[in-house]
Design a protein around this motif. Structure first.
Motif, PDB file in Angstrom:
ATOM      1  N   LEU A  62       0.823  -1.212   0.000  1.00  0.00           N
ATOM      2  CA  LEU A  62       0.000   0.000   0.000  1.00  0.00           C
ATOM      3  C   LEU A  62       0.858   1.263   0.000  1.00  0.00           C
ATOM      4  CD1 LEU A  62      -2.953  -0.915   2.384  1.00  0.00           C
ATOM      5  CD2 LEU A  62      -3.159  -0.007   0.064  1.00  0.00           C
ATOM      6  N   ASN A  63       1.956   1.248   0.750  1.00  0.00           N
ATOM      7  CA  ASN A  63       2.841   2.415   0.775  1.00  0.00           C
ATOM      8  C   ASN A  63       3.396   2.717  -0.613  1.00  0.00           C
ATOM      9  OD1 ASN A  63       2.480   2.937   3.489  1.00  0.00           O
ATOM     10  ND2 ASN A  63       4.266   1.752   4.125  1.00  0.00           N
ATOM     11  N   LEU A  64       3.860   1.681  -1.311  1.00  0.00           N
ATOM     12  CA  LEU A  64       4.382   1.878  -2.672  1.00  0.00           C
ATOM     13  C   LEU A  64       3.284   2.374  -3.607  1.00  0.00           C
ATOM     14  CD1 LEU A  64       6.659  -1.273  -3.130  1.00  0.00           C
ATOM     15  CD2 LEU A  64       7.389   1.086  -2.744  1.00  0.00           C
ATOM     16  N   LEU A  65       2.102   1.785  -3.484  1.00  0.00           N
ATOM     17  CA  LEU A  65       0.977   2.172  -4.331  1.00  0.00           C
ATOM     18  C   LEU A  65       0.562   3.612  -4.057  1.00  0.00           C
ATOM     19  CD1 LEU A  65      -1.252   1.528  -6.365  1.00  0.00           C
ATOM     20  CD2 LEU A  65      -2.551   0.498  -4.485  1.00  0.00           C
ATOM     21  N   ASN A  66       0.495   3.998  -2.790  1.00  0.00           N
ATOM     22  CA  ASN A  66       0.108   5.366  -2.442  1.00  0.00           C
ATOM     23  C   ASN A  66       1.115   6.384  -2.960  1.00  0.00           C
ATOM     24  OD1 ASN A  66      -2.392   4.972  -1.211  1.00  0.00           O
ATOM     25  ND2 ASN A  66      -1.436   4.376   0.706  1.00  0.00           N
ATOM     26  N   GLU A  67       2.399   6.023  -2.973  1.00  0.00           N
ATOM     27  CA  GLU A  67       3.405   6.920  -3.552  1.00  0.00           C
ATOM     28  C   GLU A  67       3.106   7.161  -5.030  1.00  0.00           C
ATOM     29  OE1 GLU A  67       7.351   5.368  -2.894  1.00  0.00           O
ATOM     30  OE2 GLU A  67       7.099   5.409  -0.710  1.00  0.00           O
TER      31      GLU A  67
END
Length: 168
Positions: free
Chosen positions: A72-77
């Motif tokens: 999710l962190n990578l996707l949100n970036e």
């Protein structure tokens, strides 16, 4: 507390999260409206998956949650850096981001169709190529009837633009 005082079986491994599609440093993260919708849909699916983790073992649940949170962190970036390119603003007679291009490849009888999209939306099996790909970069600003030449180790491949469309 120092990790030296934790029992070995209690130590968690850092989850290995596969990287997202490559976007060179400094490159703008262009996306189509459809590409942004897919990113947002992916985020919703990951949140549902995280919220529905069912495990009898608390350690396994924590590891699975950490893995999804890292994704999710990578996707949100990516979502936060995305710049939607409205295809209605593109030049209809010129290959630009979002264009679907029909190509005649010299020496190949069948026409090929590709849409130029963002890196996360690219999928060659669906005829979608990233705007940073060598072919897309060669085609940008070409018009119907013009050729683009891709230099290969053994010769070259010549693409003739047969049609350009911008389907929302």
């Amino acid at each position: 507390m120092s990790r030296g005082f934790v029992k070995e079986e209690d130590q968690e491994e850092i989850p290995m999260v596969p990287p997202r599609a490559d976007l060179p440093a400094g490159a703008t993260n262009y996306v189509t409206r459809n590409g942004m919708d897919l990113l947002l849909e992916e985020r919703e699916e990951l949140i549902k998956e995280r919220d529905n983790i069912d495990s009898v073992n608390e350690n396994e649940k924590r590891i699975a949650t950490n893995f999804i949170n890292a994704k999710l962190n990578l996707l949100n970036e990516r979502i936060n850096s995305a710049k939607i390119v409205p295809i209605e603003d593109q030049y209809a007679d010129e290959v630009r981001f979002g264009a679907t291009v029909t190509l005649k490849i010299k020496g190949v009888s069948k026409l090929q169709k590709y849409q130029i999209v963002g890196v996360d939306e690219a999928d060659i099996n669906k005829g979608k190529i990233a705007f940073i790909s060598p072919i897309a970069r060669l085609l940008i600003e070409k018009k119907v009837g013009e050729e683009a030449v891709l230099k290969l180790a053994k010769g070259e491949r010549v693409f003739e633009v047969k049609a350009i469309s911008y389907d929302a």
